[in-house]
Design an enzyme around this catalytic site. Sequence first.
Site, PDB file in Angstrom:
ATOM      1  N   HIS A  15       0.470  -1.060   0.096  1.00 20.73           N
ATOM      2  CA  HIS A  15      -0.138   0.162   0.312  1.00 20.73           C
ATOM      3  C   HIS A  15       1.146   1.277  -0.107  1.00 20.73           C
ATOM      4  O   HIS A  15       2.468   1.002   0.050  1.00 20.73           O
ATOM      5  CB  HIS A  15      -1.045   0.088   1.166  1.00 20.73           C
ATOM      6  CG  HIS A  15      -0.236   0.146   2.867  1.00 20.73           C
ATOM      7  ND1 HIS A  15      -0.654   0.190   3.552  1.00 20.73           N
ATOM      8  CD2 HIS A  15       1.016   0.124   3.088  1.00 20.73           C
ATOM      9  CE1 HIS A  15      -0.268   0.392   5.204  1.00 20.73           C
ATOM     10  NE2 HIS A  15       1.262   0.300   4.251  1.00 20.73           N
ATOM     11  N   CYS A  34       5.832   6.008   4.572  1.00 23.58           N
ATOM     12  CA  CYS A  34       5.398   5.479   4.162  1.00 23.58           C
ATOM     13  C   CYS A  34       3.893   6.099   2.915  1.00 23.58           C
ATOM     14  O   CYS A  34       3.231   5.278   2.307  1.00 23.58           O
ATOM     15  CB  CYS A  34       3.944   5.014   5.067  1.00 23.58           C
ATOM     16  SG  CYS A  34       4.369   3.664   6.460  1.00 23.58           S
ATOM     17  N   HIS A  40       4.990  -0.195  -0.472  1.00 30.39           N
ATOM     18  CA  HIS A  40       5.974  -0.687  -0.185  1.00 30.39           C
ATOM     19  C   HIS A  40       4.679  -1.398   0.544  1.00 30.39           C
ATOM     20  O   HIS A  40       3.436  -1.401   0.849  1.00 30.39           O
ATOM     21  CB  HIS A  40       6.073   0.608   1.778  1.00 30.39           C
ATOM     22  CG  HIS A  40       5.336   0.545   2.466  1.00 30.39           C
ATOM     23  ND1 HIS A  40       4.552   1.395   2.800  1.00 30.39           N
ATOM     24  CD2 HIS A  40       4.678  -0.032   3.239  1.00 30.39           C
ATOM     25  CE1 HIS A  40       3.718   2.389   3.725  1.00 30.39           C
ATOM     26  NE2 HIS A  40       4.136   0.597   4.574  1.00 30.39           N
ATOM     27  N   HIS A  42       3.631  -5.302   3.200  1.00 34.64           N
ATOM     28  CA  HIS A  42       3.740  -6.201   4.506  1.00 34.64           C
ATOM     29  C   HIS A  42       3.132  -7.171   4.644  1.00 34.64           C
ATOM     30  O   HIS A  42       2.379  -7.638   3.970  1.00 34.64           O
ATOM     31  CB  HIS A  42       2.944  -5.570   5.343  1.00 34.64           C
ATOM     32  CG  HIS A  42       3.003  -3.802   5.671  1.00 34.64           C
ATOM     33  ND1 HIS A  42       4.049  -2.925   6.725  1.00 34.64           N
ATOM     34  CD2 HIS A  42       2.601  -2.487   5.474  1.00 34.64           C
ATOM     35  CE1 HIS A  42       4.118  -1.784   6.630  1.00 34.64           C
ATOM     36  NE2 HIS A  42       3.016  -1.467   6.447  1.00 34.64           N
ATOM     37  N   ASP A  80      -4.621 -11.142  -0.568  1.00 36.80           N
ATOM     38  CA  ASP A  80      -2.942 -11.244  -0.346  1.00 36.80           C
ATOM     39  C   ASP A  80      -2.959 -11.138  -1.731  1.00 36.80           C
ATOM     40  O   ASP A  80      -3.582 -11.405  -2.657  1.00 36.80           O
ATOM     41  CB  ASP A  80      -3.142 -12.681  -0.130  1.00 36.80           C
ATOM     42  CG  ASP A  80      -1.880 -13.450   0.077  1.00 36.80           C
ATOM     43  OD1 ASP A  80      -0.977 -12.863   1.007  1.00 36.80           O
ATOM     44  OD2 ASP A  80      -1.547 -14.595   0.017  1.00 36.80           O
ATOM     45  N   HIS A  81      -1.867 -10.989  -1.571  1.00 38.80           N
ATOM     46  CA  HIS A  81      -0.478 -10.018  -2.543  1.00 38.80           C
ATOM     47  C   HIS A  81      -0.633  -9.499  -3.631  1.00 38.80           C
ATOM     48  O   HIS A  81      -1.235  -9.299  -5.222  1.00 38.80           O
ATOM     49  CB  HIS A  81      -0.278 -11.841  -3.544  1.00 38.80           C
ATOM     50  CG  HIS A  81       0.781 -12.478  -2.794  1.00 38.80           C
ATOM     51  ND1 HIS A  81       0.252 -13.534  -1.495  1.00 38.80           N
ATOM     52  CD2 HIS A  81       2.028 -12.292  -2.379  1.00 38.80           C
ATOM     53  CE1 HIS A  81       1.589 -14.074  -1.336  1.00 38.80           C
ATOM     54  NE2 HIS A  81       2.715 -13.342  -1.718  1.00 38.80           N
ATOM     55  N   GLU A 124       0.585  -5.045  11.838  1.00 37.99           N
ATOM     56  CA  GLU A 124       1.722  -5.111  10.768  1.00 37.99           C
ATOM     57  C   GLU A 124       3.100  -5.026  11.240  1.00 37.99           C
ATOM     58  O   GLU A 124       3.462  -6.074   9.680  1.00 37.99           O
ATOM     59  CB  GLU A 124       0.847  -3.463  10.410  1.00 37.99           C
ATOM     60  CG  GLU A 124       1.619  -2.239   9.023  1.00 37.99           C
ATOM     61  CD  GLU A 124       1.288  -0.710   8.988  1.00 37.99           C
ATOM     62  OE1 GLU A 124       1.005  -0.225   8.613  1.00 37.99           O
ATOM     63  OE2 GLU A 124       2.064  -0.513  10.301  1.00 37.99           O
TER      64      GLU A 124
END
Length: 135
Positions: A15, A34, A40, A42, A80-81, A124
């Site tokens: 995100h 951020c 970036h 997580h 996811d991903h 996170e």
Amino acid sequence: MKAYLGRRYGLSASHRLSSPGLTEAENRAVYGKCANPHGHGHNYVVEVVVGGAVDAVTGMVCDLVELDATVGREVLEPFDHQNLNTLEPFLDRVPTTENLCIEIARRLRRALRPELSLRVRVEETANNFFEYAGE
């Protein structure tokens, strides 16, 4: 008697924290690194805790297989991903982990039996986590 069941799931996503209502300089001031234009990622840990009456026949609050399938369908498959910024729930909201946690809870609340209580916790980083249990 009310009991609680908790499960942990892994979720990797990227995100960029940036509010369209702020200038680039303001976004950098609010979100720091951020707000990097390239984003970036997580490796989130999502904890789902459901509570309810213990079934007299099964001895369980909730069927684990059913819970895993619901979390897979409602949370893992869509997020996811993925780059969260590109997904519908975040087109008009900053994809902070707070907002991700609320969105996960919203999806699960809609999919789970209404008599179950629900709490969602999203980790996170090793230092940051967010929880949501509804209004």
